[in-house]
Design a protein around this motif. Structure first.
Motif, PDB file in Angstrom:
ATOM      1  N   UNK A   1     -13.028  14.236  -2.131  1.00  0.00           N
ATOM      2  CA  UNK A   1     -12.657  13.794  -0.782  1.00  0.00           C
ATOM      3  C   UNK A   1     -12.786  12.501  -0.839  1.00  0.00           C
ATOM      4  N   UNK A   2     -14.325  11.810  -1.678  1.00  0.00           N
ATOM      5  CA  UNK A   2     -14.575  10.122  -1.857  1.00  0.00           C
ATOM      6  C   UNK A   2     -13.551  10.145  -2.124  1.00  0.00           C
ATOM      7  N   UNK A   3     -13.315  10.060  -2.763  1.00  0.00           N
ATOM      8  CA  UNK A   3     -12.299   9.452  -3.854  1.00  0.00           C
ATOM      9  C   UNK A   3     -10.795   8.402  -3.298  1.00  0.00           C
ATOM     10  N   UNK A   4     -10.079   9.816  -2.006  1.00  0.00           N
ATOM     11  CA  UNK A   4      -9.213   9.978  -1.547  1.00  0.00           C
ATOM     12  C   UNK A   4      -9.559   8.855   0.023  1.00  0.00           C
ATOM     13  N   UNK A   5     -10.702   9.237   0.708  1.00  0.00           N
ATOM     14  CA  UNK A   5     -11.734   8.588   1.324  1.00  0.00           C
ATOM     15  C   UNK A   5     -10.710   6.495   0.599  1.00  0.00           C
ATOM     16  N   UNK A   6     -12.050   6.671   0.021  1.00  0.00           N
ATOM     17  CA  UNK A   6     -11.660   5.147  -1.017  1.00  0.00           C
ATOM     18  C   UNK A   6     -10.563   4.821  -0.940  1.00  0.00           C
ATOM     19  N   UNK A   7      -9.126   6.249  -2.076  1.00  0.00           N
ATOM     20  CA  UNK A   7      -8.133   4.649  -2.225  1.00  0.00           C
ATOM     21  C   UNK A   7      -7.316   4.588  -0.443  1.00  0.00           C
ATOM     22  N   UNK A   8      -7.391   5.270   0.324  1.00  0.00           N
ATOM     23  CA  UNK A   8      -7.120   5.078   1.661  1.00  0.00           C
ATOM     24  C   UNK A   8      -7.023   3.875   2.083  1.00  0.00           C
ATOM     25  N   UNK A   9      -9.099   3.935   1.774  1.00  0.00           N
ATOM     26  CA  UNK A   9      -9.588   1.920   2.867  1.00  0.00           C
ATOM     27  C   UNK A   9      -9.078   1.538   1.884  1.00  0.00           C
ATOM     28  N   UNK A  10      -8.576   1.607   0.385  1.00  0.00           N
ATOM     29  CA  UNK A  10      -8.095  -0.163  -0.468  1.00  0.00           C
ATOM     30  C   UNK A  10      -6.630   0.343   0.249  1.00  0.00           C
ATOM     31  N   UNK A  11      -5.420   0.310   0.708  1.00  0.00           N
ATOM     32  CA  UNK A  11      -4.961   0.012   0.731  1.00  0.00           C
ATOM     33  C   UNK A  11      -4.135  -0.938   1.227  1.00  0.00           C
ATOM     34  N   UNK A  12      -2.961  -1.377   1.078  1.00  0.00           N
ATOM     35  CA  UNK A  12      -2.463  -2.439   1.170  1.00  0.00           C
ATOM     36  C   UNK A  12      -1.827  -2.924   2.244  1.00  0.00           C
ATOM     37  N   UNK A  13      -1.887  -4.045   3.114  1.00  0.00           N
ATOM     38  CA  UNK A  13      -1.684  -3.560   4.688  1.00  0.00           C
ATOM     39  C   UNK A  13      -0.334  -4.496   4.243  1.00  0.00           C
ATOM     40  N   UNK A  14       0.452  -4.242   5.959  1.00  0.00           N
ATOM     41  CA  UNK A  14       1.661  -4.144   6.386  1.00  0.00           C
ATOM     42  C   UNK A  14       1.677  -5.538   7.460  1.00  0.00           C
ATOM     43  N   UNK A  15       2.830  -5.949   7.635  1.00  0.00           N
ATOM     44  CA  UNK A  15       2.561  -6.790   8.583  1.00  0.00           C
ATOM     45  C   UNK A  15       2.815  -6.020  10.001  1.00  0.00           C
ATOM     46  N   UNK A  16       2.751  -4.995  10.456  1.00  0.00           N
ATOM     47  CA  UNK A  16       2.249  -4.095  11.428  1.00  0.00           C
ATOM     48  C   UNK A  16       0.727  -4.212  11.349  1.00  0.00           C
ATOM     49  N   UNK A  17       0.389  -3.700  10.655  1.00  0.00           N
ATOM     50  CA  UNK A  17      -1.404  -3.631  10.387  1.00  0.00           C
ATOM     51  C   UNK A  17      -1.494  -5.192  10.728  1.00  0.00           C
ATOM     52  N   UNK A  18      -0.702  -6.191  10.071  1.00  0.00           N
ATOM     53  CA  UNK A  18      -1.872  -7.937  10.731  1.00  0.00           C
ATOM     54  C   UNK A  18      -1.397  -8.028  12.293  1.00  0.00           C
ATOM     55  N   UNK A  19      -0.152  -7.707  12.577  1.00  0.00           N
ATOM     56  CA  UNK A  19      -0.387  -7.809  13.963  1.00  0.00           C
ATOM     57  C   UNK A  19      -0.876  -7.003  15.330  1.00  0.00           C
ATOM     58  N   UNK A  20      -1.575  -5.935  14.441  1.00  0.00           N
ATOM     59  CA  UNK A  20      -2.343  -4.943  15.473  1.00  0.00           C
ATOM     60  C   UNK A  20      -3.886  -5.604  15.788  1.00  0.00           C
ATOM     61  N   UNK A  21      -4.110  -6.164  14.409  1.00  0.00           N
ATOM     62  CA  UNK A  21      -5.152  -6.780  13.949  1.00  0.00           C
ATOM     63  C   UNK A  21      -5.462  -8.083  15.030  1.00  0.00           C
ATOM     64  N   UNK A  22      -4.641  -8.672  14.869  1.00  0.00           N
ATOM     65  CA  UNK A  22      -4.239 -10.057  15.529  1.00  0.00           C
ATOM     66  C   UNK A  22      -4.192  -9.390  17.550  1.00  0.00           C
ATOM     67  N   UNK A  23      -4.052  -8.310  17.418  1.00  0.00           N
ATOM     68  CA  UNK A  23      -3.226  -8.240  19.327  1.00  0.00           C
ATOM     69  C   UNK A  23      -5.577  -7.767  19.296  1.00  0.00           C
ATOM     70  N   UNK A  24      -6.324  -7.032  18.678  1.00  0.00           N
ATOM     71  CA  UNK A  24      -7.631  -6.695  18.952  1.00  0.00           C
ATOM     72  C   UNK A  24      -8.590  -8.289  19.267  1.00  0.00           C
ATOM     73  N   UNK A  25      -7.921  -9.352  18.549  1.00  0.00           N
ATOM     74  CA  UNK A  25      -8.469 -10.324  18.343  1.00  0.00           C
ATOM     75  C   UNK A  25      -8.168 -11.512  19.922  1.00  0.00           C
ATOM     76  N   UNK A  26      -6.998 -10.607  20.138  1.00  0.00           N
ATOM     77  CA  UNK A  26      -6.269 -11.739  21.018  1.00  0.00           C
ATOM     78  C   UNK A  26      -6.799 -10.864  22.593  1.00  0.00           C
ATOM     79  N   UNK A  27      -7.358  -9.404  22.578  1.00  0.00           N
ATOM     80  CA  UNK A  27      -7.963  -8.571  23.513  1.00  0.00           C
ATOM     81  C   UNK A  27      -9.468  -9.569  23.080  1.00  0.00           C
TER      82      UNK A  27
END
Length: 193
Positions: A1-27
């Motif tokens: 399971x640890x290998x799977x967690x590392x794989x998920x954590x290392x996924x590439x990010x999308x524009x939607x992920x970036x926009x979500x992060x920007x919203x949290x920074x605005x907040x």
């Protein structure tokens, strides 16, 4: 399971992920957790982030999405059914404004308004009606957090935001209606001269 967690954590990010992060920074700015300078620093890093851990680091010390809160005294709620709601001229815009309308439009002109703070959060709960928002010269706005069902959200302005001008964050839901953001009205002389 640890290998799977590392794989998920290392996924590439999308524009939607970036926009979500920007919203949290605005907040975080709206909450007073970070200042504009730190917001700008972190925002610049958002666009260059390629992997999920790079985004996580930028918001790891901040509240989760949707955690915009202000004191009750800073929040004004405008409710109504049928007809339209208009606010123009000189008035004080609270740091948080909730618009709850059923079968009616909202026309907010903030071009001559005084702002209670550098950031205003406008919560939308509009059904069968929309919002026409006019902002002062140089103000900035974010519509990334608005959910529109049968309609659209559009910022018609072409001018770049100016430093030290108000920032408006729109959030919430619009059903069967739209959100239109415009700049100050141009006088007839200004348009033709």
């Amino acid at each position: 399971m640890t290998g799977l967690d590392e794989h998920i954590a290392a996924l590439r990010v999308s524009d939607a992920d970036r926009n979500g992060t920007l919203r949290r920074l605005h907040n975080a700015v709206a909450l007073g957790l970070i200042d504009i300078e730190e917001f700008e620093e972190r925002s610049a890093q958002v666009s260059s982030a390629r992997l999920q851990p790079e985004l996580d680091v930028l918001v790891g010390d901040l509240p989760g999405p949707g955690a915009i809160v202000t004191s009750a005294a800073d929040r004004v709620e405008l409710r109504g059914v049928l007809g339209s709601l208009k606010r123009h001229g000189e008035w004080t815009v609270p740091t948080r404004l909730a618009l709850v309308r059923r079968m009616g439009s909202v026309d907010l002109d903030l071009t001559k308004a005084k702002f209670a703070g550098p950031i205003v959060v406008i919560e939308l709960d509009l059904r069968v009606g929309g919002l026409d928002l006019r902002l002062p010269e140089g103000a900035s706005a974010s519509i990334d957090d608005v959910e529109v069902i049968v309609g659209s959200a559009h910022d018609h302005r072409k001018d770049a935001p100016a430093e030290g001008r108000p920032h408006v964050i729109l959030t919430g839901k619009v059903v069967c209606g739209g959100v239109d953001i415009r700049g100050p009205r141009k006088s007839w002389l200004h348009r033709n001269g």
